[in-house]
Enzyme design. Structure first.
Site, PDB file in Angstrom:
ATOM      1  N   HIS A 243       0.810  -1.222   0.000  1.00 30.80           N
ATOM      2  CA  HIS A 243       0.000   0.000   0.000  1.00 30.80           C
ATOM      3  C   HIS A 243       0.844   1.273   0.000  1.00 30.80           C
ATOM      4  O   HIS A 243       0.346   2.357  -0.262  1.00 30.80           O
ATOM      5  CB  HIS A 243      -0.986   0.001   1.176  1.00 30.80           C
ATOM      6  N   ASP A 276       0.244  -7.675   1.283  1.00 36.20           N
ATOM      7  CA  ASP A 276       0.649  -6.287   1.523  1.00 36.20           C
ATOM      8  C   ASP A 276       2.173  -6.151   1.586  1.00 36.20           C
ATOM      9  O   ASP A 276       2.723  -5.492   2.463  1.00 36.20           O
ATOM     10  CB  ASP A 276       0.016  -5.713   2.790  1.00 36.20           C
ATOM     11  N   SER A 359       4.707   2.689   7.674  1.00 32.83           N
ATOM     12  CA  SER A 359       4.420   1.495   6.885  1.00 32.83           C
ATOM     13  C   SER A 359       5.595   1.114   6.002  1.00 32.83           C
ATOM     14  O   SER A 359       6.190   1.956   5.333  1.00 32.83           O
ATOM     15  CB  SER A 359       3.202   1.711   5.989  1.00 32.83           C
TER      16      SER A 359
END
Length: 516
Positions: A243, A276, A359
């Site tokens: 993402h 992910d 992230s």
């Protein structure tokens, strides 16, 4: 539980504080405005609600209490929007759709609560705070005449004289000073001369920081955000979250900046939406890259120390610490868009502070080995600074490095992810009873794939899977996350209920290539 990506850009920072003025003592309090006056994006932390959407040919699934929102990639200026609502019609697309009510990365984690992405959650928004945030306060001009300069000069002269007169006067001065005030003792080593031991947080950070990068991703539409990654090998491959780079996959721009300020253009080698995980490669790869050592996430224990590195809210090269709070935490998350499919993980939970922009960054153990990829956080629904963007409350989630390493090597090899599967569609309804094989498959297909692993093991529609090996399965999403911790070809034991009776069966996991 499901989660969502963060989808709001970091707002401009507040201006420098005004010079204080006299205020009437009895003035009534008033609400202080947020530093940023931009409107907040829609609330992305709504808790998911039960649904009956089947998952295609897998067996993975969000746990009834799967916490998580992607943590590290900061969102584009525009919000990503609210998470899509669950639906009962089968979805023929791959990978599996988000469970009902799944918020985007950074939205909902844990036992029914909503969560925010951290990567910790959703994409981190922007690459740092805007103007004025660091403006210094200007003190009044000094008065004319003998000021601090004169006093300092006098002190220096006195010190030289005392040193020349010898120990007797020195003792007298110290004794007098001790009676009238306090004395200080200077350290033998200060600043850069201090050696940081390898086992300390400072020692680990000093070694790991040069191998982490801040990633800027921009789509062809100009939207994007900030995340983190780390050096995977000497060939210039960087591992991060899917993402984080999703906006730049099709014709976008991508760059990676090291702590020393060196910036490199990069390209996406491969991305796995279901896991992910993504791999990018630096263009004009430097020759002095030092890959971070990979640990063994299977051997991590609750209570072990953790160190997270990332760019929370665009603040690059930030180091935070904590412990492993839990293992095998079921997490489901998506980016919040209507076309988004869910990501599933059996995560490492940590209380190290993880926020938007973290992230894709490494979660390290006390020896500096990578044990996970920071991906999501559970958070309160509203963010600070007037952004509406979620922040850390001490519940962060990382993809175990054993799984991420396997995925990354597959992406480098072929550019496409490989998923393990059981060959049966399971309900994504969040329950505590197990993962139920649906009566109808995705897109009208068979709920149990003919000739697939589940069919060969004797599973039928209506069976409820309650265990995978020794792991308790409380929902479809939990099953999906557990299956994806395995590799195609692994043999597993499935425990299931049929007609009120418990049965067990051994099966060999099949494979599915790609996210389509």
């Amino acid at each position: 539980m499901s989660t969502e990506n963060e989808g709001t850009a970091v707002p401009p920072a507040p201006s420098a504080p005004p010079v204080p003025v006299d205020t009437p003592a009895a003035s009534a309090p008033s609400a202080a405005p947020h530093p940023d006056q931009q409107p907040s994006p829609p609330d992305q932390s709504a808790s998911p609600h039960p649904g009956a959407e089947p998952h295609p040919n897998t067996g993975f699934g969000p746990a009834a209490s799967a916490p998580a929102a992607h943590a590290s990639h900061q969102p584009p200026p525009q919000g990503q929007g609210a998470a899509p609502q669950g639906h009962t019609a089968p979805d023929a697309s791959w990978p599996p759709p988000p469970p009902p009510g799944t918020p985007s990365y950074g939205a909902s984690y844990g036992d029914g609560s909503s969560s925010g992405s951290s990567s910790g959650g959703g994409y981190g928004g922007g690459d740092g705070y805007g103007g004025g945030w660091g403006a210094s306060y200007q003190p009044p001009a000094p008065k004319q005449g003998r000021g601090r300069g004169g006093v300092l000069a006098g002190v220096l002269i006195a010190a030289l004289v005392a040193g020349g007169l010898g120990g007797g006067l020195g003792y007298t001065l110290a004794k007098n000073n001790d009676e009238s005030g306090s004395t200080t003792v200077s350290a033998s080593d200060t600043g850069g001369s201090v050696k940081r031991d390898a086992g300390t947080v400072a020692g680990v950070a000093a070694k790991a920081l040069p191998s982490t990068v801040t990633i800027q991703a921009e789509g062809s539409n100009g939207e994007g955000g900030t995340g983190t990654g780390f050096v995977f090998d000497k060939q210039g491959h960087i591992v991060t979250n899917n993402h984080v780079v999703a906006e730049a996959v099709d014709g976008g721009k991508l760059s990676a900046t090291f702590p020393d300020g060196k910036k490199y253009d990069a390209e996406v080698v491969g991305n796995a939406q279901g896991y992910d995980v993504a791999v990018i490669k630096l263009k004009d790869t430097p020759s002095d890259l030092n890959p971070l050592p990979l640990g063994n996430s299977d051997k991590v224990a609750v209570g072990d120390s953790t160190i997270a590195i990332g760019a929370p809210f665009g603040l690059s090269d930030t180091v935070t610490t904590g412990i492993i709070s839990a293992k095998n935490r079921p997490v489901a998350s998506s980016d919040g868009s209507g076309s988004s499919k869910a990501s599933y993980m059996s995560a490492l939970q940590t209380d190290a502070s993880i926020n938007p922009g973290n992230s894709g960054g490494p979660l390290l153990d006390a020896q500096g080995n990578v044990i996970g990829i920071n991906s999501a956080i559970q958070s309160t629904s509203n963010g600070g600074f007037g952004t509406g963007q979620a922040g850390s409350i001490g519940l962060g989630f990382a993809i175990p490095i054993n799984q991420a390493e396997f995925v990354a090597k597959q992406l480098i090899k072929s550019g496409k992810p490989v998923y393990a599967k059981i060959g049966a569609s399971v309900s994504l309804e969040e329950t505590t009873n197990g993962a139920k094989v649906t009566e109808q498959g995705v897109g009208g297909s068979e709920p149990v794939e003919p000739g697939g692993p589940a069919a060969d093991a004797g599973l039928k529609p209506g069976d409820v899977i309650t265990k995978l090996d020794d792991r308790v399965i409380d929902s479809g999403p939990t099953l999906i996350g557990e299956i994806w911790t395995h590799k195609p070809g692994d043999k597993v034991t499935v425990t299931y209920e049929r007609g009120g009776k418990e049965h067990t069966a051994e099966l060999t996991l099949g494979s599915k290539v790609g996210d389509d």
